[in-house]
Design a protein around this motif. Structure first.
Motif, PDB file in Angstrom:
ATOM      1  N   PRO A 148       7.104   1.832 -15.540  1.00 62.51           N
ATOM      2  CA  PRO A 148       6.348   2.972 -15.004  1.00 62.51           C
ATOM      3  C   PRO A 148       5.057   2.553 -14.291  1.00 62.51           C
ATOM      4  O   PRO A 148       4.610   3.229 -13.365  1.00 62.51           O
ATOM      5  N   LEU A 149       4.483   1.451 -14.699  1.00 60.12           N
ATOM      6  CA  LEU A 149       3.277   0.964 -14.032  1.00 60.12           C
ATOM      7  C   LEU A 149       3.603   0.400 -12.649  1.00 60.12           C
ATOM      8  O   LEU A 149       2.848   0.603 -11.694  1.00 60.12           O
ATOM      9  N   TYR A 150       4.730  -0.306 -12.554  1.00 61.17           N
ATOM     10  CA  TYR A 150       5.174  -0.761 -11.229  1.00 61.17           C
ATOM     11  C   TYR A 150       5.437   0.439 -10.317  1.00 61.17           C
ATOM     12  O   TYR A 150       5.087   0.425  -9.137  1.00 61.17           O
ATOM     13  N   VAL A 151       6.060   1.483 -10.866  1.00 63.12           N
ATOM     14  CA  VAL A 151       6.334   2.692 -10.083  1.00 63.12           C
ATOM     15  C   VAL A 151       5.024   3.304  -9.596  1.00 63.12           C
ATOM     16  O   VAL A 151       4.891   3.658  -8.418  1.00 63.12           O
ATOM     17  N   GLN A 152       4.044   3.412 -10.495  1.00 60.40           N
ATOM     18  CA  GLN A 152       2.746   3.976 -10.115  1.00 60.40           C
ATOM     19  C   GLN A 152       2.132   3.186  -8.964  1.00 60.40           C
ATOM     20  O   GLN A 152       1.669   3.767  -7.980  1.00 60.40           O
ATOM     21  N   ALA A 153       2.134   1.872  -9.083  1.00 63.57           N
ATOM     22  CA  ALA A 153       1.552   1.035  -8.029  1.00 63.57           C
ATOM     23  C   ALA A 153       2.356   1.142  -6.728  1.00 63.57           C
ATOM     24  O   ALA A 153       1.782   1.247  -5.645  1.00 63.57           O
ATOM     25  N   ALA A 154       3.673   1.139  -6.841  1.00 65.28           N
ATOM     26  CA  ALA A 154       4.520   1.223  -5.645  1.00 65.28           C
ATOM     27  C   ALA A 154       4.344   2.566  -4.933  1.00 65.28           C
ATOM     28  O   ALA A 154       4.375   2.619  -3.701  1.00 65.28           O
ATOM     29  N   GLU A 155       4.151   3.616  -5.690  1.00 61.90           N
ATOM     30  CA  GLU A 155       3.929   4.925  -5.074  1.00 61.90           C
ATOM     31  C   GLU A 155       2.617   4.980  -4.298  1.00 61.90           C
ATOM     32  O   GLU A 155       2.427   5.838  -3.450  1.00 61.90           O
ATOM     33  N   HIS A 156       1.722   4.044  -4.591  1.00 68.18           N
ATOM     34  CA  HIS A 156       0.464   3.926  -3.835  1.00 68.18           C
ATOM     35  C   HIS A 156       0.565   2.813  -2.791  1.00 68.18           C
ATOM     36  O   HIS A 156      -0.430   2.246  -2.374  1.00 68.18           O
TER      37      HIS A 156
END
Length: 162
Positions: free
Chosen positions: A124-132
Motif C-alpha cells: 500500500p505504501l508503494y501504491v501511495q507513492a506511485a499514485e503521486h
C-alpha cells in the motif's frame, strides 16, 4: 602543503554550514523552505554534524514533512535508529510525502531480515507513492505484481513503460 589545503577546504565548508545554521536560527520558530532543509540535510550527510542534525530535528518537531523525511533518510541505515526512521517516514507519508512513502515501503520490503515487520506492508505504501507519480514506486509495483498480470501492465502503463 596538500594537507593544509584539504584542512582549509574542510574548515571553510564547516564555517559555511555553521553560517547557514545561524541564519536559520535567526528566524527561530519558523520552518525554512524545503530547498533549505534539503541543503542542510545534504551537508549533514556529507560532513556530519550534531548541530545540523539537531536543527533538522527541531524542524521535524515543528511539523516539517521534509525535515521528517530527511531525518528518516539519515537514520534508515543506522541500526539503532531504524525504528525512528520508520516512524518519521510514516508521519511524512501520512502527510502526503511520496518519497517518504516509498522509503518506508522499501524498509518494509527489505524487512525479511528479522526486524519483525512484514514485507506485505510495503504494497500500500508503494501504491501511495506511485499514485503521486513516484517512478521507482511504480516500477517496484510492476515488478512485485505477477509477470504478465493485468495489474503489472496497469502499473507499467502508468509509468509510461508499457
Amino acid at each position: 602543503m596538500e594537507l593544509f589545503n584539504k584542512s582549509g577546504a574542510l574548515i571553510a565548508s564547516v564555517l559555511v554550514m555553521v553560517g547557514a545554521l545561524i541564519a536559520c536560527q535567526a528566524k527561530e520558530g519558523t520552518v525554512p523552505p524545503a530547498s533549505e532543509i534539503e541543503a542542510v540535510a545534504q551537508r549533514l550527510g556529507a560532513h556530519g554534524g550534531a548541530a545540523a542534525e539537531r536543527r533538522l530535528r527541531e524542524w521535524a518537531e515543528q511539523g516539517s514533512v521534509v525535515a521528517k523525511r530527511e531525518l528518516g533518510m539519515l537514520y534508515q541505515n543506522k541500526t539503532p535508529q531504524r525504528g525512528e526512521a520508520m516512524r518519521l517516514f510514516e508521519e511524512a507519508a501520512r502527510a502526503g510525502d511520496a518519497e517518504s512513502a516509498f522509503q518506508l515501503a522499501e524498509m518494509y520490503h527489505r524487512a525479511a531480515d528479522g526486524t519483525g515487520h512484514e514485507p506485505e506492508k510495503a504494497w500500500p505504501l508503494y501504491v501511495q507513492a506511485a499514485e503521486h507519480r513516484h517512478p521507482k514506486a511504480t516500477l517496484r509495483l510492476a515488478s512485485l505484481a505477477r509477470n504478465g498480470s493485468d495489474e503489472a501492465a496497469r502499473w507499467l502503463a502508468g509509468a509510461g513503460l508499457k
